[in-house]
Structures are given as structure tokens and as C-alpha cells.
Scaffold this active site. Sequence first.
Site, PDB file in Angstrom:
ATOM      1  N   LYS A  46      14.032  30.706  62.809  1.00 35.03           N
ATOM      2  CA  LYS A  46      14.032  31.585  61.651  1.00 35.03           C
ATOM      3  C   LYS A  46      13.594  30.798  60.427  1.00 35.03           C
ATOM      4  O   LYS A  46      13.984  29.637  60.253  1.00 35.03           O
ATOM      5  CB  LYS A  46      15.434  32.155  61.466  1.00 35.03           C
ATOM      6  CG  LYS A  46      15.599  33.171  60.353  1.00 35.03           C
ATOM      7  CD  LYS A  46      17.028  33.685  60.321  1.00 35.03           C
ATOM      8  CE  LYS A  46      17.251  34.770  59.300  1.00 35.03           C
ATOM      9  NZ  LYS A  46      18.646  35.280  59.329  1.00 35.03           N
ATOM     10  N   SER A  85      19.259  40.065  59.735  1.00 37.53           N
ATOM     11  CA  SER A  85      18.054  39.571  59.076  1.00 37.53           C
ATOM     12  C   SER A  85      17.184  38.707  60.000  1.00 37.53           C
ATOM     13  O   SER A  85      16.063  38.364  59.661  1.00 37.53           O
ATOM     14  CB  SER A  85      18.436  38.738  57.853  1.00 37.53           C
ATOM     15  OG  SER A  85      19.217  37.600  58.237  1.00 37.53           O
ATOM     16  N   SER A 138      23.602  39.175  61.370  1.00 38.35           N
ATOM     17  CA  SER A 138      22.153  39.027  61.365  1.00 38.35           C
ATOM     18  C   SER A 138      21.543  38.407  62.607  1.00 38.35           C
ATOM     19  O   SER A 138      20.319  38.393  62.751  1.00 38.35           O
ATOM     20  CB  SER A 138      21.721  38.221  60.136  1.00 38.35           C
ATOM     21  OG  SER A 138      21.897  38.979  58.971  1.00 38.35           O
TER      22      SER A 138
END
Length: 463
Positions: free
Chosen positions: A79, A149, A173
Site C-alpha cells: 500500500k 482504504s 481498511s
Amino acid sequence: MQPSELSLTAAADAVRERRLSPVELVDSVLDRIARVEPHLGAYVTVTAQRARSAARAAEHEAVAGRFRGPLHGIPMALKDLIDVAGMATTASSRVRADHRAEADSTVAARLSAAGAVLVGKTETHEFAYGLTTPQTRNAWDRDRVAGGSSGGSAVAVAAGAAVFALGTDTGGSVRVPAALNGVVGLKPTYGLVPRHGVTSLSWSLDHVGTLTRSVEDAALVLSAVAGHDPRDQASLPAAGEDYRPGGEGDLTGLRVGVPGNYYFDRVHPEVESAVRRAVDRLQALGARLVEVEIPMTRYIQATHWGLMVPEATAYHERTLRTVPDLYEPDVRVLLEAGELLSAGDYLRAQRARTLMRQEWARMLNEVDVIAAPTVPVTAVPAGESSVTWSDGTEESVSEAYVRLSSPANITGVPALSVPVGHDRAGLPIGMQLLGRPLAEALLLRVGHAYEQTEPARGLAPVG
């Protein structure tokens, strides 16, 4: 079957036994990225040249008998909150467009030392402050949200564009996009996986977690990244261990808590049915079902927002004042809202968290794990702002997706999301297993036992 379709466990076995070279595996994943990325938008950047160089080095080591372990030569994604030396860490934001990391984050360094090969950095909802990752499409339906996210990481794994990925989880997330894209998402105990070199959303709620195609894969990655790091002030003194689940799936004597409140309130009937069928499967494996009452439910959302919002605003204080127009509107509104919360509000949220942790500890003394839905509804159409429930009430999409996942962030307990089927539209459904602090090995054993009762999962049918 193409190498990119293999699970981490299967790929690791093939590499170790010299049936598959790291070069072939990385090339297959990069080819897959080239095919699916225009449809999905999972990546901020793809590091093809770097990956191929690392794959060749991994192959030379393997030929020389220097095998680093199960992640040797395995393609992964990170990420874009996670620092890698010399690479951009943009947090999918114009605010960080020119940022370059000076050193590896702890997790990136540990994965590199274990032999994993970075193929790219994945999209996040800007600064991890959202539950949809709007720039990324769901791996099962491009017209629906990816979840957030860590949407890019989940979609990359679901689509075969990475064998595994790391994300972060502040209110769900990792688990939310895992459930919405049909992969396994693990949020470890708070402090078990170091966050040094990882861009923060809310320091007291942030966790680094894994996104994989199987529970055993999650165990392999956790084994590589867990363990104390003094540079993270919240890092637990616990050492890493081998988390791979063993046994034949017998859960005799295990006490599985089934919530009688909260977790099955305002949940889509197809989600509830799939999760309850999965719970029945655990019972068939020998587990004993025990109804539990989730404590302090009326305070969960207020406590989560009362902690996250002011901490996020404090982190962004300088750039919010100097370059506010570079933030996306939804994130800017949340950051500005944080300026309106008083110190008293924040302290009340801290006190509520302390009480909630105590009550959850009492509840988890009565059972070994809790089984519940990960999210109350499957992936909604992109751009949809609310969910309407059967009683006519409306709830924002973000509130719906965070509602069942945030308790594990407030209390810091580990939580594992496992795919348990699809709805009539073919969209994935996830079951969440929660346990006591540092009970990752148990959660992984239970998740693995359930997984063995299901047919093998393939990649998402990306068009």
C-alpha cells in the site's frame, strides 16, 4: 494454470522444489498486471524493472542453495503508505506527490530480507481516510467500489496482480476491501506488526495487515513481518513466530461466540445467511457455539470517530494550513472537522476505549473466538453515498462499512476476514473472526479449518 494464479503457499512450494523459478513467477504477475490494471486501477506505480532484477537475484540464490524461506521470490505489493527507500510514498494524494522515502519501513525491510519481490505500490483512499478507494474498481464488478482504504492491495491480490500485499487498517481498511473482493484480510493485534516508516492516519488505531488468497498465506506473511521494533513506540515486546496453522481442521472444544446483538443488526439478509452458514460449518467441525452480548455498543462509533478524527487532524496540521486545496474534498472536510473537536471530547473517547477494552477482555474470557460478518453489505455501486435498510433507515456507505470492523481497532484485538460465499449478484461476502490479544495463531487455525471445507477459490473474473 498460470503462475500468477497460484496462492502464496503453492507458489512457495513450487519455487522451493525448483518446479517454478522466481523469474517465471514475477514475469507472470507482471503480465497479469499489464492485462488487468487498465480495468482496475489498483496500482499507483508498477516497479517492473526493479522486480525483474530482484527475481533474477532470487533465482541465482536458489540455484546456489541459499533459500530464504517461503517468501523467496514471491511477488508482492505494498500500500502506498509504506516506505521503500528511494521510492515515492504518495498516500494517493497530491499533498505527497514529491515525497521520496529515505529508508525502508520495517515491514518492507523484513519482507525484502525474506526474499519477497516488490512489483508495485497500490492505491489507497487518500491518506487512508475513507472506506471506498474511489480510484480503484472492485475486482468482481468494475461498476462497484473496491472498499478501502487498502482497496488497491485487495484488488491486486484478488485479480492475480500480486501474490500477496500489505495494507493498513485503522477502522477496517484491510478487512473491508478483503471482504468486498473475496480475499483474506488479517488485522493483527495492535503493536504486533511495527509501523515504523508507515504513513499514519490515527496513531492509536493504525495497524499494518495482510491481504492474501488463503489463510495459510496470511500466516506466512505474518510470520515474516511480526515482532518487536523499538522505533515504533507502540510495538509490543512479543517476538515473531511461525503462525502457520496445523492440524486436520478438528475444532472440538473450541468456543465460538456468536453475537446476539450489534454484529447482525442492520445486515443484508444474504450476508447474514452466508455468515450463519459458515458458523454452522465451524460447529460441524466440533466447535461449540455460545451466544455473546457485545458490550457498550452505543459508544462504539462515537469512540472510534472521537479518537481517529482529532489524531488525523493533528498529523495533517501543517499541510492542512499551507496546502488545503491539494486534499480531495471528502478528506479535507474530515480533517477540518477534527479542528472542531475539543480536548475534552478526545479524552472522553480515550476513557471510553479503556472501558471498552476491559469489557471485551471479560467477554473474550468466555469464548475463544467471535464469529460475525465483516461488513453488513456487499460492494455497493461506485458513487453511491448511502445504504437503505429494510426498516427504511439510511446509513452512509462509510458508516456501514466501518460499523462492524471498528471495534477491533478500538480494542486492539486481532481480526481475520475470510471469504464465505457470494450474494446473488456474484459479489463476495466475508466472515470476521475476532480473538484475544496475540491470539493470531488461533484465529488462523480456525480460519484455515473453515477454508478447508470450501472449494478452492480462483481469481476474480476480471474482464
